[in-house]
Design a protein around this motif. Structure first.
Motif, PDB file in Angstrom:
ATOM      1  N   GLY A   9      85.360  90.757  74.151  1.00 50.09           N
ATOM      2  CA  GLY A   9      85.652  91.955  74.947  1.00 50.09           C
ATOM      3  C   GLY A   9      84.573  92.993  74.664  1.00 50.09           C
ATOM      4  N   ALA A  10      84.836  94.223  75.110  1.00 53.04           N
ATOM      5  CA  ALA A  10      83.849  95.290  74.891  1.00 53.04           C
ATOM      6  C   ALA A  10      83.531  95.443  73.411  1.00 53.04           C
ATOM      7  CB  ALA A  10      84.377  96.607  75.463  1.00 53.04           C
ATOM      8  N   VAL A  11      84.576  95.386  72.589  1.00 44.38           N
ATOM      9  CA  VAL A  11      84.356  95.638  71.163  1.00 44.38           C
ATOM     10  C   VAL A  11      83.564  94.492  70.541  1.00 44.38           C
ATOM     11  CG1 VAL A  11      85.500  95.993  68.949  1.00 44.38           C
ATOM     12  CG2 VAL A  11      86.405  97.107  70.999  1.00 44.38           C
ATOM     13  N   LEU A  29      82.964  83.886  69.753  1.00 38.41           N
ATOM     14  CA  LEU A  29      83.966  82.918  70.207  1.00 38.41           C
ATOM     15  C   LEU A  29      84.937  83.584  71.155  1.00 38.41           C
ATOM     16  CD1 LEU A  29      85.072  81.336  66.789  1.00 38.41           C
ATOM     17  CD2 LEU A  29      83.404  80.444  68.425  1.00 38.41           C
ATOM     18  N   ASP A  30      85.222  82.948  72.259  1.00 38.77           N
ATOM     19  CA  ASP A  30      86.271  83.441  73.154  1.00 38.77           C
ATOM     20  C   ASP A  30      86.647  82.307  74.107  1.00 38.77           C
ATOM     21  OD1 ASP A  30      87.891  84.858  75.076  1.00 38.77           O
ATOM     22  OD2 ASP A  30      86.930  86.711  74.412  1.00 38.77           O
ATOM     23  N   PRO A  31      87.931  81.967  74.183  1.00 38.69           N
ATOM     24  CA  PRO A  31      88.315  80.902  75.110  1.00 38.69           C
ATOM     25  C   PRO A  31      88.154  81.341  76.567  1.00 38.69           C
ATOM     26  CG  PRO A  31      90.258  81.890  74.094  1.00 38.69           C
ATOM     27  CD  PRO A  31      89.063  82.503  73.430  1.00 38.69           C
ATOM     28  N   ALA A  32      88.204  82.648  76.801  1.00 41.33           N
ATOM     29  CA  ALA A  32      87.984  83.170  78.165  1.00 41.33           C
ATOM     30  C   ALA A  32      86.516  83.579  78.271  1.00 41.33           C
ATOM     31  CB  ALA A  32      88.896  84.358  78.415  1.00 41.33           C
ATOM     32  N   PRO A  43      89.232 101.049  84.297  1.00 41.49           N
ATOM     33  CA  PRO A  43      88.467 101.729  85.356  1.00 41.49           C
ATOM     34  C   PRO A  43      87.104 102.237  84.907  1.00 41.49           C
ATOM     35  CG  PRO A  43      90.121 103.197  84.476  1.00 41.49           C
ATOM     36  CD  PRO A  43      90.305 101.896  83.756  1.00 41.49           C
ATOM     37  N   GLY A  44      86.680 101.848  83.705  1.00 42.22           N
ATOM     38  CA  GLY A  44      85.294 102.114  83.318  1.00 42.22           C
ATOM     39  C   GLY A  44      85.016 103.512  82.793  1.00 42.22           C
ATOM     40  N   GLY A  45      86.070 104.235  82.396  1.00 44.95           N
ATOM     41  CA  GLY A  45      85.845 105.592  81.902  1.00 44.95           C
ATOM     42  C   GLY A  45      85.202 105.588  80.522  1.00 44.95           C
ATOM     43  N   LEU A 246      86.551  90.295  63.330  1.00 44.81           N
ATOM     44  CA  LEU A 246      87.747  90.019  64.135  1.00 44.81           C
ATOM     45  C   LEU A 246      87.860  91.096  65.211  1.00 44.81           C
ATOM     46  CD1 LEU A 246      90.348  88.524  64.793  1.00 44.81           C
ATOM     47  CD2 LEU A 246      91.496  89.840  63.005  1.00 44.81           C
ATOM     48  N   ALA A 247      87.601  90.697  66.456  1.00 42.53           N
ATOM     49  CA  ALA A 247      87.624  91.643  67.587  1.00 42.53           C
ATOM     50  C   ALA A 247      88.368  90.994  68.751  1.00 42.53           C
ATOM     51  CB  ALA A 247      86.199  92.020  67.979  1.00 42.53           C
ATOM     52  N   ALA A 248      89.571  90.496  68.460  1.00 43.16           N
ATOM     53  CA  ALA A 248      90.321  89.756  69.481  1.00 43.16           C
ATOM     54  C   ALA A 248      91.310  90.649  70.221  1.00 43.16           C
ATOM     55  CB  ALA A 248      91.032  88.564  68.845  1.00 43.16           C
ATOM     56  N   LEU A 348      96.069  94.085  78.560  1.00 45.67           N
ATOM     57  CA  LEU A 348      96.737  94.429  77.296  1.00 45.67           C
ATOM     58  C   LEU A 348      95.874  95.356  76.458  1.00 45.67           C
ATOM     59  CD1 LEU A 348      97.815  90.777  76.301  1.00 45.67           C
ATOM     60  CD2 LEU A 348      99.065  92.409  77.750  1.00 45.67           C
ATOM     61  N   ARG A 349      96.270  96.631  76.382  1.00 45.91           N
ATOM     62  CA  ARG A 349      95.550  97.528  75.464  1.00 45.91           C
ATOM     63  C   ARG A 349      95.985  97.157  74.043  1.00 45.91           C
ATOM     64  NH1 ARG A 349      98.112 101.181  78.871  1.00 45.91           N
ATOM     65  NH2 ARG A 349      96.819 102.290  80.381  1.00 45.91           N
ATOM     66  N   PRO A 350      95.025  97.012  73.142  1.00 43.61           N
ATOM     67  CA  PRO A 350      95.412  96.746  71.755  1.00 43.61           C
ATOM     68  C   PRO A 350      95.758  98.060  71.073  1.00 43.61           C
ATOM     69  CG  PRO A 350      93.024  96.507  72.066  1.00 43.61           C
ATOM     70  CD  PRO A 350      93.573  97.034  73.349  1.00 43.61           C
ATOM     71  N   VAL A 377      90.905 103.775  74.375  1.00 43.78           N
ATOM     72  CA  VAL A 377      89.491 104.179  74.383  1.00 43.78           C
ATOM     73  C   VAL A 377      88.549 103.058  73.922  1.00 43.78           C
ATOM     74  CG1 VAL A 377      89.940 106.654  74.142  1.00 43.78           C
ATOM     75  CG2 VAL A 377      89.704 105.245  72.080  1.00 43.78           C
ATOM     76  N   GLY A 378      88.939 101.818  74.217  1.00 46.50           N
ATOM     77  CA  GLY A 378      88.143 100.695  73.716  1.00 46.50           C
ATOM     78  C   GLY A 378      86.772 100.593  74.339  1.00 46.50           C
ATOM     79  N   LEU A 379      86.676 100.878  75.625  1.00 51.82           N
ATOM     80  CA  LEU A 379      85.358 100.806  76.249  1.00 51.82           C
ATOM     81  C   LEU A 379      84.489 101.952  75.719  1.00 51.82           C
ATOM     82  CD1 LEU A 379      83.746  99.187  78.383  1.00 51.82           C
ATOM     83  CD2 LEU A 379      84.410 100.927  80.036  1.00 51.82           C
TER      84      LEU A 379
END
Ligand SMILES: Cc1cc2nc3c(=O)[nH]c(=O)nc-3n(C[C@H](O)[C@H](O)[C@H](O)COP(=O)(O)OP(=O)(O)OC[C@H]3O[C@@H](n4cnc5c(N)ncnc54)[C@H](O)[C@@H]3O)c2cc1C
Length: 411
Positions: A9-11, A29-32, A43-45, A246-248, A348-350, A377-379
């Protein structure tokens, strides 16, 4: 070092790219695919003004009203309540003036100057076209509602976040807005990514071009010997590692526990409705605080995003919430028709109870580091997280104080 990053993901990608730029040999690693998780549909903020935690004093008075409104900004599935209760309890305990203030300062540190913190990554990945700095426009239907938020903007100003108060000129800035909006604030320091998934694809392609690897595998487990992770376990075999990140996102809890850290992490579900080919092109993202809807023109359409729903990660989406966002969007932009072609998305926001991410060394393995839990605020905070994680891996001083994000703060 051979660094394995779990999650693209972004992180994860900001960590991976920053580490590669510092000379490490990075496997992600990412299955997706890259950016297919929560990062994909946001929305890219890039929002340096998003500095307040959700748990603030007085929040418990607002929650019942939100819950009673079937399409309100907050929903809790009652079946999920027993599993959610410990998280909720910590959430309510975070809502004291002192804790909310500490969280504000830590969110400010994570998000400050986010566009500038992204700049080296964008240059490395030749992706400057995927970040625009035209500010964000906050809009209100009355001076009274705008004034009701004045104290929070004074607090932001004290922390160096500029905002220009506006009257009816808001309609000149965004002519598609309903003329009922009479005033607003322009936040010039905020930026916008018109396609977060494409940005992540660009980051991933750069990582590979520069010698890194993106493997479509889930990390199932970690092999720990002598207080260090020796390898990350996948179905395709073990991947040897000198350091592990770990950034899952919302799926990080189980592996975090394997690494010795029990962290209250919830999947705080959010939705978007995106209108295709509607002819409205916003110059910058628009946020109506009364409606709690964030509108932005993406490369793919006009996107309305928001709402928080606690229902567990695996329950089916409630698409009425996306439809509700579209209805709110129509109240902002009356030219939109009822029968527009829209696509819907849920992500899903973590989320942690104190709205702060978990960033730091794991308790069980000296060479494993957590980088998840960025909530709303992950992005925005991903690029700074990459810098922090690279400093941790190098055993160098962190660019920001690390204590507020400590993995053991919930112990
Ligand atoms: C409606 C909505 C609006 C939002 N708006 C904004 C906004 O405007 N600005 C902002 O800054 N933030 C926003 N956010 C928050 C932001 O989207 C998230 O905080 C951010 O995307 C989290 O990034 P991440 O990399 O931690 O998680 P994700 O993007 O979810 O990435 C985690 C990745 O880990 C992978 N994964 C999971 N388990 C494993 C495993 N075992 N092994 C390997 N990989 C695994 C997943 O497949 C996924 O790709 C919004 C969120 C939502 C839902």
């Amino acid at each position: 070092m051979r660094v394995v990053v779990v999650g693209a993901g972004a992180v994860g990608l900001c960590c991976a790219l920053t580490l590669q730029m510092q000379g490490h040999d990075v496997t992600i690693l990412d299955p997706a695919g890259p950016g297919e998780g929560a990062t994909m549909g946001n929305p890219g903020g890039i929002s340096v003004s998003s500095i307040f935690p959700t748990a603030v004093p007085g929040i418990h008075r607002k929650v019942p009203g939100w819950l009673l409104d079937p399409l309100g900004p907050l929903a809790i599935h009652w079946r999920h309540l027993p599993a959610l209760a410990p998280w909720l309890w910590r959430f309510l305990r975070s809502a004291t003036p002192a804790r909310a203030e500490a969280a504000t300062l830590a969110l400010r540190a994570l998000t400050a100057d986010a566009p500038a913190v992204y700049a080296p990554l964008l240059a490395y990945a030749d992706a400057a076209d995927l970040m625009r700095q035209d500010g964000h426009l906050i809009v209100y239907r009355s001076i009274a509602t705008m004034e009701a938020e004045a104290a929070s903007w004074r607090r932001r100003a004290a922390l160096g976040i500029e905002a220009t108060p506006l009257g009816p000129e808001v309609l000149d800035l965004e002519p598609a807005l309903d003329p009922a909006f009479r005033c607003g604030r322009l936040v010039p320091g905020n930026a916008h990514c018109p396609d977060p998934r494409r940005l992540m694809q660009r980051f991933a392609a750069t990582l590979e071009r520069q010698g890194g690897r993106l493997l479509r595998q889930a990390a199932h487990d970690v092999a720990i010997t002598d207080g260090r992770v020796a390898a990350v376990r996948t179905e395709a075999g073990d991947i040897q590692a000198d350091a592990v990140i770990l950034a899952a996102g919302a799926h990080s809890r189980r592996l975090a526990a394997r690494l010795g850290d029990r962290v209250p992490l919830e999947a705080e579900r959010g939705y978007h409705a995106e209108v295709q080919n509607c002819g409205i092109r916003l110059r910058r993202p628009v946020f109506s605080t009364a409606d709690k809807v964030f509108a932005a023109s993406m490369d793919t359409g006009l996107r309305f995003a928001g709402t928080a729903e606690f229902a567990g990660a695996d329950t089916a989406p409630d698409w009425r919430r996306a439809d509700g966002l579209f209805a709110l969007g129509r109240s902002l932009f009356p030219a939109l028709r009822q029968d527009e072609t829209i696509t819907r998305w849920m992500g899903l926001r973590p989320s942690t109870p104190d709205s702060l991410p978990v960033i730091g060394r794991s308790r069980r393995a000296a060479n494993a580091f957590h980088a998840f839990g960025h909530g709303h605020v992950g992005l925005t905070g991903a690029a700074m997280t990459g810098r922090i994680v690279a400093a941790l891996v190098a055993d160098a001083p962190s660019p920001v104080p690390l204590a507020p994000y400590a993995p053991d703060r919930f112990a």
